[in-house]
Design an enzyme around this catalytic site. Structure first.
Site, short mmCIF file in Angstrom:
data_model
loop_
_atom_site.label_atom_id
_atom_site.label_comp_id
_atom_site.label_asym_id
_atom_site.label_seq_id
_atom_site.Cartn_x
_atom_site.Cartn_y
_atom_site.Cartn_z
N GLU B 60 3.72 -22.63 65.34
CA GLU B 60 3.04 -23.62 66.19
C GLU B 60 2.76 -23.07 67.59
O GLU B 60 1.75 -23.42 68.20
CB GLU B 60 3.86 -24.91 66.26
N HIS B 127 9.30 -36.25 59.64
CA HIS B 127 7.94 -36.48 59.13
C HIS B 127 7.49 -37.89 59.47
O HIS B 127 6.67 -38.47 58.79
CB HIS B 127 7.89 -36.26 57.62
#
Lengths: 369, 325
Positions: B60, B127
């Site tokens: 990322e 999540h």
């Protein structure tokens, strides 16, 4: 060698092609770097430098030699000890002096410190303080070169300390996978702030990390400006030819502290003096010019005088520059809106009172209902 | 025009913007051949090729940093976080590098960082997050979080065209549950403008994303059972906040409930409350109330997640308390 680290041969073919004039130019940039930093020290002691001062004493050959291997169209991102690379790329002494003195017409208009500034037109992008971050950013810059089919290369400087960051790892790995035209220069100067290299990594040498990333790796004597140029030029040529990423380790030594305030109490006694006496890149460059190119003391003295003259003129201009206007602080956080509004207590409270409810407390009668 | 889902609306925006501007490209994990974990980018690789739809390593920091570098050079990257929870991995790059680049170095970062966000989906702690507050707190970033399919498309197109970094939160609960008919032509929704999801006179609910739908449901129940006329404001953009829309609804109804799925402490409800206090305190007939998630990492099991997150009965309860003040 791809996937293998190797020590560079003494001085290879790339440096051998440099002309006498080009070697004198290398000397000029190294002289400029050292003398400009000495001028900054004088200004720092006069309290004219607003923040900290960072020296590259003993490392000038790395910055100058590596950046000299780039073309004008290439883009470089320096680290705090690569002022010399910025000078080679076209940053001017007056810009650097204004930056350190936080002037309103400095390249960042007083927003950023020291040599944290850039110009994509001239081909350098300013660093930020979190180390390693410029590796992913330069991966993006070189990815653009590749997407657009441009014949351009990127070069990013990091130090031994930055190799321990996640950003360094992710950036070089990403660039390697994408086979981007990027040269990563690891300047190993022995210390990251006060932390010696052996506390930074268990690897025997930083160039060994190239194997893990599947990129070319070469190591060179960072205090020999021609060796630095040579190893970097090879990597730049390889990147331009589509050969992907190279990791270059330049062996050097940081003779000053992290910044001027740093007493270097952590350095073993005599270490700094030994490097200064025996392995100064500037002395070695001057000796090379004298012994191999037959450059006379007069020629050297003329360059030195020119550098002093340029720095004197730049200092006069920079010192005469005004500080920024306070309201300039509100401009340009975003493209749109172009400026932020000052908070009410900076406007005399007008913004607050205009919302007062005329009818007073406890009624629904607002005109809406 | 046929109805399409919130997810399809985002995909449609990506297709249209890639066709419109060759500088737009996609970068992320598993977005190419696989089409993304939720299939948002499905079909883009086949149409635009590997040069513009780039599968990245699990990095990322690298993909956000590379997007910034490409943005400096005039590209308009759209980066996918496989889950928006992973923005945390790129936090330094977003807040220290990207957010400051224009201000400190006059380097634009015209990029979008997008990804599936939010709970109500039994996704567990990594999540399901709503980490928008940390980024709203950072000057230099823009944050949007659409609740409808129309806004998802129109805001994505605006985000791609914006000259600064826009964090684009896509609520995964809405991906396939919400549908809309896209307005014809080049449908762009301006960043920074709230929307009145439901008009009302008695009290206002200010919210965004999935809880817009819960607020509307609660408002209908309150109308039915209590005869209360509840206005629902969908913020759509969280940075910059649409102060005018917030102040207008406060002045209209004089009672405000703020609802968000993010946790309570340091959530945007506190900021909105402070702005109302500073600018329209005298218009309030009751204290501003909040219904938010509890300050708990989001748990997996349905009874736990349902307890932690705001639900329609919570909103109804708070609205009744506010109306009775």
């Amino acid at each position: 060698m791809k996937g293998k680290s190797s020590k560079a041969a003494a001085v290879g073919s790339a440096a051998a092609q440099l002309t006498r004039a080009q070697k004198l130019e290398l000397y000029y940039w190294m002289r400029m770097t050292r003398t400009l930093e000495e001028r900054l020290v004088a200004l720092y002691r006069q309290t004219k430098v607003v923040g900290g001062l960072f020296r590259s004493l003993g490392q000038e050959a790395d910055a100058v030699g590596a950046c000299y291997a780039l073309e004008r169209r290439d883009i470089m991102s320096p680290l705090i000890r690569n002022m010399g690379a910025m000078l080679v790329k076209g940053a001017t002494p007056v810009e650097i002096l204004k930056q350190y003195m936080a002037k309103g017409d400095s390249p960042t208009r007083g927003r950023e410190l020291n040599i944290h500034f850039g110009d994509t037109e001239r081909g350098f992008i300013g660093q930020i303080s979190p180390l390693g971050d410029m590796v992913p950013v330069m991966a993006g810059v070189t990815m653009t070169f590749k997407m657009r089919g441009q014949d351009r290369v990127g070069l990013v400087f990091v130090g031994d300390g930055a190799t321990s960051t996640g950003a360094f790892h992710e950036g070089i790995n990403f660039a390697a996978v994408q086979k981007l035209p990027l040269v990563v220069v690891v300047e190993n100067n022995g210390y990251a702030y006060s932390t010696p290299t052996h506390k930074q990594t268990a690897a025997a040498q930083f160039v060994d990390k190239a194997i893990g990333y599947g990129v070319y790796g070469e190591q060179a004597d960072g205090n020999d400006v021609l060796a630095v140029y040579d190893v970097t030029k090879r990597a730049v040529d390889r990147a331009r030819a589509g050969g992907g990423v190279s990791l270059i380790e330049l062996m050097t030594y940081r003779r000053k502290g992290h910044a001027e305030h740093d007493s270097q109490s952590y350095v073993p006694e005599g270490e700094i003096e030994r490097w200064a006496a025996e392995n100064d890149p500037f002395d070695r460059c001057a000796a090379m010019l004298r012994d191999r190119e037959g450059v006379s003391p007069d020629e050297i003295a003329a360059i030195d005088a020119r550098v002093h003259q340029e720095i004197d003129a730049a200092t006069d201009i920079a010192e005469a520059s005004p500080p920024p206007e306070a309201l300039d602080a509100l401009i340009g956080v975003y493209g749109e809106p172009a400026a932020e509004k000052p908070l009410w207590f900076r406007e005399g409270g007008a913004a607050l009172t205009e919302h007062e409810r005329a009818q007073g407390w406890g009624t629904y009668d607002t005109g809406h209902v | 025009m046929a109805e399409i889902t919130y997810l399809e609306a985002i995909r449609e925006a990506l297709f249209e913007e890639m066709a419109r501007d060759e500088n737009v490209f996609m970068l992320g994990e598993d977005i190419g051949a696989f089409g993304g974990a939720f299939k948002v980018t499905e079909g883009l690789l086949a149409k635009y090729g590997e040069a513009r739809v780039i599968d990245s390593p699990i990095s990322e920091i690298a993909i956000v940093g590379a997007a910034a570098g490409a943005g400096h050079m005039g590209m308009r990257p759209v980066v996918e976080m496989q889950f928006i929870d992973f923005l945390a991995n790129a936090y330094d790059m977003l807040t220290n590098y990207v957010a400051t680049a224009r201000y400190r170095a006059f380097l634009p970062c015209p990029m979008v960082v997008r990804g599936p966000s939010g709970g109500y989906v039994r996704g567990g702690p990594f999540h399901s997050q709503n980490p928008e507050a940390g980024f709203i707190h950072t000057p230099g970033l823009k944050v949007v979080y659409p609740a409808t399919a129309e806004d998802a498309k129109g805001l994505m197109k605006a985000a791609i065209r914006d000259d600064d970094c826009v964090l684009f939160f896509e609520h995964k609960y809405l991906y396939r549950r919400i549908k809309g008919v896209m307005p014809a032509g080049d449908h762009v929704v301006p960043i920074g403008k709230a929307r009145t999801a439901r008009g009302g006179e008695d009290l206002s609910i200010i919210t965004y994303a999935a809880t817009v739908h819960k607020a509307v449901e609660a408002a209908e129940q309150l109308q039915r059972e209590d005869g209360l006329s509840v206005e629902v404001i969908d913020l759509r953009t969280l940075a910059p906040l649409d102060d005018q829309a917030i102040f207008d609804t406060v002045k209209k109804t004089n009672r405000v409930l703020i609802v968000h799925e993010d946790t309570r402490t340091g959530g945007i409800a506190g900021e909105i409350t402070a702005r109302i206090n500073e600018s329209c305190f005298a218009y309030l007939d009751a204290p501003v109330l909040r219904v938010t998630a509890h300050d708990i990492p989001l748990p997996y099991a349905p009874p736990l997640e349902d307890f932690v997150l705001p639900q329609v009965p919570d909103i109804v309860l708070a609205a009744r308390r506010l109306a009775a003040w």
